[in-house]
Design a protein around this motif. Structure first.
Motif, PDB file in Angstrom:
ATOM      1  N   VAL A  93       0.833  -1.202   0.000  1.00  0.00           N
ATOM      2  CA  VAL A  93       0.000   0.000   0.000  1.00  0.00           C
ATOM      3  C   VAL A  93       0.866   1.249   0.000  1.00  0.00           C
ATOM      4  O   VAL A  93       1.967   1.271   0.562  1.00  0.00           O
ATOM      5  N   VAL A  94       0.384   2.285  -0.690  1.00  0.00           N
ATOM      6  CA  VAL A  94       0.899   3.645  -0.576  1.00  0.00           C
ATOM      7  C   VAL A  94      -0.149   4.424   0.202  1.00  0.00           C
ATOM      8  O   VAL A  94      -1.323   4.458  -0.199  1.00  0.00           O
ATOM      9  N   MET A  95       0.235   5.064   1.303  1.00  0.00           N
ATOM     10  CA  MET A  95      -0.756   5.653   2.206  1.00  0.00           C
ATOM     11  C   MET A  95      -1.478   6.859   1.609  1.00  0.00           C
ATOM     12  O   MET A  95      -2.633   7.102   1.931  1.00  0.00           O
ATOM     13  N   GLY A  96      -0.822   7.641   0.770  1.00  0.00           N
ATOM     14  CA  GLY A  96      -1.463   8.817   0.194  1.00  0.00           C
ATOM     15  C   GLY A  96      -1.297   8.860  -1.300  1.00  0.00           C
ATOM     16  O   GLY A  96      -0.172   9.010  -1.794  1.00  0.00           O
ATOM     17  N   TYR A  97      -2.414   8.763  -2.052  1.00  0.00           N
ATOM     18  CA  TYR A  97      -2.312   8.731  -3.506  1.00  0.00           C
ATOM     19  C   TYR A  97      -3.556   9.392  -4.093  1.00  0.00           C
ATOM     20  O   TYR A  97      -4.679   9.142  -3.654  1.00  0.00           O
ATOM     21  N   ALA A  98      -3.345  10.250  -5.087  1.00  0.00           N
ATOM     22  CA  ALA A  98      -4.468  10.985  -5.673  1.00  0.00           C
ATOM     23  C   ALA A  98      -5.439  10.044  -6.378  1.00  0.00           C
ATOM     24  O   ALA A  98      -5.023   9.149  -7.109  1.00  0.00           O
ATOM     25  N   GLU A  99      -6.701  10.257  -6.165  1.00  0.00           N
ATOM     26  CA  GLU A  99      -7.747   9.440  -6.781  1.00  0.00           C
ATOM     27  C   GLU A  99      -7.723   9.573  -8.300  1.00  0.00           C
ATOM     28  O   GLU A  99      -7.547  10.645  -8.845  1.00  0.00           O
ATOM     29  N   GLY A 100      -7.848   8.428  -8.991  1.00  0.00           N
ATOM     30  CA  GLY A 100      -8.073   8.456 -10.425  1.00  0.00           C
ATOM     31  C   GLY A 100      -6.882   8.143 -11.294  1.00  0.00           C
ATOM     32  O   GLY A 100      -7.008   8.160 -12.518  1.00  0.00           O
ATOM     33  N   HIS A 101      -5.732   7.847 -10.719  1.00  0.00           N
ATOM     34  CA  HIS A 101      -4.560   7.559 -11.539  1.00  0.00           C
ATOM     35  C   HIS A 101      -4.392   6.064 -11.741  1.00  0.00           C
ATOM     36  O   HIS A 101      -4.578   5.269 -10.827  1.00  0.00           O
TER      37      HIS A 101
END
Length: 280
Positions: free
Chosen positions: A95-103
């Motif tokens: 998991v990556v804890m912070g990732y922009a939605e939609g990529h």
């Protein structure tokens, strides 16, 4: 995303530059560890993450790991070229804890926060009440901005780029911190205002720059949008794992909000039009 979401600007930069491993890589839930909550993170991206585990994404990882009754295990890698390929895509973590939605490089969980770019100015200054980039008060101001970030388009539209001071978008955060340098220059009076991704700006200002004020840019209606929903990123095809994390996010949303608010992250409603809380 932004988001990233590391500062959404760096998240978005890494999204454009990184790529997942080749088509021969298996992408099934069997790859997810059952003995540790394996997290991919930048070792020098405070206030989001660092190898001393003092960032709010580290604290979020601890929260989720506690719910899973697993220890946190980190794979550290700079949020730059090859981040996803060499971490999540190489099965070094789950998991990556912070990732922009939609990529498309990752499978996004449901978002756990929405935030936006902000304008930062000295408290009590004529710019302290500015909340839109079309404000005439900005016309003759040197504004610090991360080069290539979404607000740059709005600045160009409003004729603000000629006096802008640009800071690098994608760097090795172990050696450089454009966000900190941007705030240092503002504090020193070398610029009159700055524009920065809120989940970076809010916590940094709260921790180290009490004379500055952070205002989310929620009134910009023209593209590109300046708010982003931030998710956890997992490998493509890991639907079982995604659903498990979605359930944990849903059940723990109040605790997540408290954690982010304590850090100083400006939280917005899902449409990015209303500030839910701002802690400067």
């Amino acid at each position: 995303m932004p988001a990233s979401a590391r500062h959404i600007v760096l998240i978005l930069g890494s999204v454009l530059l990184a790529s997942l491993s080749g088509p021969g890589a298996a992408q099934t839930s069997d790859l997810v560890s059952h003995t540790a909550f394996r997290v991919c993170a930048d070792p020098a991206n405070f206030p989001m993450s660092d190898d001393r585990e003092q960032g709010y994404e580290n604290k979020l990882a601890n929260l989720i790991a506690g719910e899973l009754d697993l220890p946190v295990q980190y794979t550290w890698y700079p949020m730059a070229t090859g981040f996803i390929r060499n971490t999540l895509g190489a099965n070094q973590c789950d998991v990556v804890m912070g990732y922009a939605e939609g990529h498309e490089l990752v499978l996004n969980t449901n978002h756990y926060m929405t935030s936006a770019y902000t304008i930062i100015a000295p408290k009590g200054s004529p710019l302290a009440d500015v909340d839109t980039l079309s404000d005439p008060a900005l016309k003759d101001v040197n504004i610090g901005i991360i080069a290539g970030s979404p607000p740059a388009t709005h600045m160009a539209r409003n004729g603000l780029l000629t006096k802008a001071r640009a800071y690098q978008l994608v760097v090795d955060t172990r050696h450089e911190s454009p966000a900190v340098q941007l705030l240092e220059d503002l504090q020193a009076g070398e610029t009159g205002a700055a524009i920065l991704w809120g989940p970076l700006a809010g916590p940094l200002v709260k921790a180290s720059y009490p004379d500055l004020q952070v205002t989310p840019l929620t009134k910009e209606t023209l593209p590109p949008r300046l708010y982003f929903r931030i998710t956890m990123g997992v490998r493509q095809g890991e639907k079982v794992w995604e659903r498990k994390l979605n359930s944990l996010i849903r059940r723990n949303q109040d605790r997540i909000n408290e954690l982010l608010t304590e850090a100083g992250v400006p939280l917005l409603n899902d449409q990015g039009t209303e500030v839910l809380n701002v802690s400067n």
